[in-house]
Scaffold this active site. Sequence first.
Site, PDB file in Angstrom:
ATOM      1  N   SER A   1      11.271   0.410   0.071  1.00 27.05           N
ATOM      2  CA  SER A   1       9.863   0.597  -0.263  1.00 27.05           C
ATOM      3  C   SER A   1       9.395   2.027   0.000  1.00 27.05           C
ATOM      4  O   SER A   1       8.353   2.429  -0.493  1.00 27.05           O
ATOM      5  CB  SER A   1       9.002  -0.384   0.532  1.00 27.05           C
ATOM      6  OG  SER A   1       9.001  -0.047   1.892  1.00 27.05           O
TER       7      SER A   1
ATOM      8  N   LYS B   1       5.000   2.036   5.482  1.00 26.78           N
ATOM      9  CA  LYS B   1       4.074   2.382   4.415  1.00 26.78           C
ATOM     10  C   LYS B   1       3.511   3.772   4.703  1.00 26.78           C
ATOM     11  O   LYS B   1       3.576   4.254   5.832  1.00 26.78           O
ATOM     12  CB  LYS B   1       2.888   1.393   4.373  1.00 26.78           C
ATOM     13  CG  LYS B   1       3.251  -0.060   4.158  1.00 26.78           C
ATOM     14  CD  LYS B   1       3.432  -0.390   2.703  1.00 26.78           C
ATOM     15  CE  LYS B   1       3.737  -1.869   2.535  1.00 26.78           C
ATOM     16  NZ  LYS B   1       4.376  -2.156   1.270  1.00 26.78           N
TER      17      LYS B   1
END
Lengths: 207, 207
Positions: free
Chosen positions: B128, B165
């Site tokens: 990610s 993130k």
Amino acid sequence: MQPLTAKQRALADFIESHQRQQGRAPTYQEIADHFGYRSVNAVTGHIRLLRQKGYLASDTGKARSLRVTSPLAKLRSRIVDIPLFGSIPAGLPQAREQDTEGCISVDVESIGYKPSRNAFALRVAGDSMIGRHILDGDFVVLEHGPEPRNGQIVAALIDGASTLKTFLLKNGKPYLKAENPKYPDLVPAQELMIQGVFKALIRRARE
Amino acid sequence: MQPLTAKQRALADFIESHQRQQGRAPTYQEIADHFGYRSVNAVTGHIRLLRQKGYLASDTGKARSLRVTSPLAKLRSRIVDIPLFGSIPAGLPQAREQDTEGCISVDVESIGYKPSRNAFALRVAGDSMIGRHILDGDFVVLEHGPEPRNGQIVAALIDGASTLKTFLLKNGKPYLKAENPKYPDLVPAQELMIQGVFKALIRRARE
DNA sequence: TTGCATACTGTATGAATATACACTATTCCT
DNA sequence: AGGAATAGTGTATATTCATACAGTATGCAA
């Protein structure tokens, strides 16, 4: 594990930091001096409790044998020092002693392999390997000696400077490829000095 | 530096490895035992030469004070152990002792900052964050506690698993963004547990 | 051959060091 | 008040340990 009192924690901390800074564990006397105790037995009592609680280990009768049994220390394996070269002019035969700008120290487990005496580290300059997710400023650990396999990342001496490239075999011929469209794609690896094969990478966060 | 004879190098190597494995330097007697010398003075002589040549240091009279003055050891600074968590279920208040799967040990210089007691490491699962050049299988070192700044990479607890993130502020509101088009872009950071801010990365070469 | 450095054996000694014994003071719990 | 646990002082002692002194043997260069 049973909790420690403030004094006991202070003692354990001192032993650990002494061990790290001086390279050897303190003696009972040195501990007493540091805390201003006029009797070494003040230390003895604390040590006994620390040992009972499992925070300290030592061999009876042996000098400077105190060890803090931190749960992490148990997991830590052998720490290796890898010399960080600023530049590698030529063959780096036994260049370990010279040109060493710094030192990368990691335990074997962390970098996933056991570096040989021929391991060294370089600071990556430029973004020629960004396609392989190696950034400008990263530190790479390389192993000198083994023949690179197809697709491995290598450090090669090109025009007097060592550069990271991907090593490719095309029709049996070795090529070097930069992983950035801005750079010329394939360079014949003839006459090129392959200095090392990429083994690990360490990156610091930018601030 | 003057070169060492084979015996002297063997002695220096033994001292260094003993220091690393046992956590303390060997005594003269222990060295003699290891090499089968029947006299400690065999050791004394070698040590004197090693000291003269600058390979060894020790404090006179102190027990177990032998230190190998490797040029790399001089460059090495303090080594820190960072616990490697397999998973971080919730608030990680004092989770240092539990859930520790392993241990990342590096010196402070190598990772470029001094980890606090709240530092921890995670193994990256998934891609990610490939846009920020963090790959599946990388180890990231994070610092728990400080308020993340705009653009910093953070570990956050989302649906019971910790995920990396990018932390973004948009109109004063915090968002989390995955750096991969395959993933949903912006997640409001409300009610999310920010577990740590990205500080460093360690990658092993794939074989 | 004569030195000279390395590589040991053997003995000895004093300082460094861990650790036991005997006590006192304080805090905390009952 | 009494007792247990922690935190000390003070003294003593048996090891551990570094290191000095006195030798012997071997290889190597002048």
